[in-house]
Design a protein around this motif. Structure first.
Motif, mmCIF file in Angstrom:
data_model
loop_
_atom_site.group_PDB
_atom_site.id
_atom_site.type_symbol
_atom_site.label_atom_id
_atom_site.label_comp_id
_atom_site.label_asym_id
_atom_site.label_seq_id
_atom_site.Cartn_x
_atom_site.Cartn_y
_atom_site.Cartn_z
ATOM 1 N N ARG A 1 -2.437 9.697 3.411
ATOM 2 C CA ARG A 1 -3.484 8.668 3.452
ATOM 3 C C ARG A 1 -4.657 9.130 2.595
ATOM 4 O O ARG A 1 -5.139 10.258 2.721
ATOM 5 N N SER A 2 -5.133 8.268 1.719
ATOM 6 C CA SER A 2 -6.237 8.595 0.826
ATOM 7 C C SER A 2 -7.543 8.762 1.616
ATOM 8 O O SER A 2 -7.826 7.984 2.518
ATOM 9 N N THR B 1 -11.172 -0.484 1.014
ATOM 10 C CA THR B 1 -11.329 -1.368 -0.142
ATOM 11 C C THR B 1 -12.579 -2.229 -0.029
ATOM 12 O O THR B 1 -13.283 -2.439 -1.022
ATOM 13 N N GLY C 1 -7.608 8.425 -11.419
ATOM 14 C CA GLY C 1 -7.632 7.913 -10.049
ATOM 15 C C GLY C 1 -6.339 7.199 -9.688
ATOM 16 O O GLY C 1 -5.805 7.378 -8.592
ATOM 17 N N ALA C 2 -5.817 6.404 -10.622
ATOM 18 C CA ALA C 2 -4.549 5.709 -10.378
ATOM 19 C C ALA C 2 -3.407 6.708 -10.244
ATOM 20 O O ALA C 2 -2.529 6.547 -9.384
ATOM 21 N N ALA D 1 -10.334 8.088 0.419
ATOM 22 C CA ALA D 1 -11.284 7.148 -0.180
ATOM 23 C C ALA D 1 -11.752 6.131 0.858
ATOM 24 O O ALA D 1 -11.036 5.841 1.816
ATOM 25 N N GLY E 1 -3.665 8.304 -6.864
ATOM 26 C CA GLY E 1 -3.220 7.337 -5.864
ATOM 27 C C GLY E 1 -1.703 7.239 -5.808
ATOM 28 O O GLY E 1 -1.112 7.162 -4.726
ATOM 29 N N LEU E 2 -1.073 7.279 -6.968
ATOM 30 C CA LEU E 2 0.393 7.255 -7.021
ATOM 31 C C LEU E 2 0.981 8.494 -6.362
ATOM 32 O O LEU E 2 1.925 8.403 -5.576
ATOM 33 N N TYR F 1 -0.460 10.361 -4.071
ATOM 34 C CA TYR F 1 -0.701 10.234 -2.628
ATOM 35 C C TYR F 1 0.371 9.353 -1.991
ATOM 36 O O TYR F 1 0.867 9.636 -0.910
ATOM 37 N N HIS F 2 0.709 8.261 -2.670
ATOM 38 C CA HIS F 2 1.720 7.352 -2.129
ATOM 39 C C HIS F 2 3.090 8.032 -2.071
ATOM 40 O O HIS F 2 3.810 7.893 -1.087
#
Length: 58
Positions: A24-25, A30, A11-12, A27, A15-16, A18-19
């Motif tokens: 935009r994720s 938060t 997942g991390a 998900a 996310g990296l 995607y960045h």
């Protein structure tokens, strides 16, 4: 426990990525994830407390 760590690592990594590609994720926000964490904690609290009490009682 290993499955949780692998899941977190993947997942991390996603996310990296995607960045890096500036996407935009999909998900949930938060705050929703924190709420889900609270739900899981509450769901498992009674069993955890019982196990702790049983362990202390001998």
């Amino acid at each position: 426990m290993k499955a949780y760590l692998v899941s977190f690592a993947v997942g991390a990594l996603v996310g990296l990525i995607y960045h890096l590609v500036q996407v935009r994720s999909p998900a949930p926000p938060t705050i929703a994830l924190v709420g889900l964490l609270g739900m899981l904690a509450g769901e498992n609290a009674i069993g955890f407390i019982r196990a702790c009490v049983a362990h202390l009682a001998g």
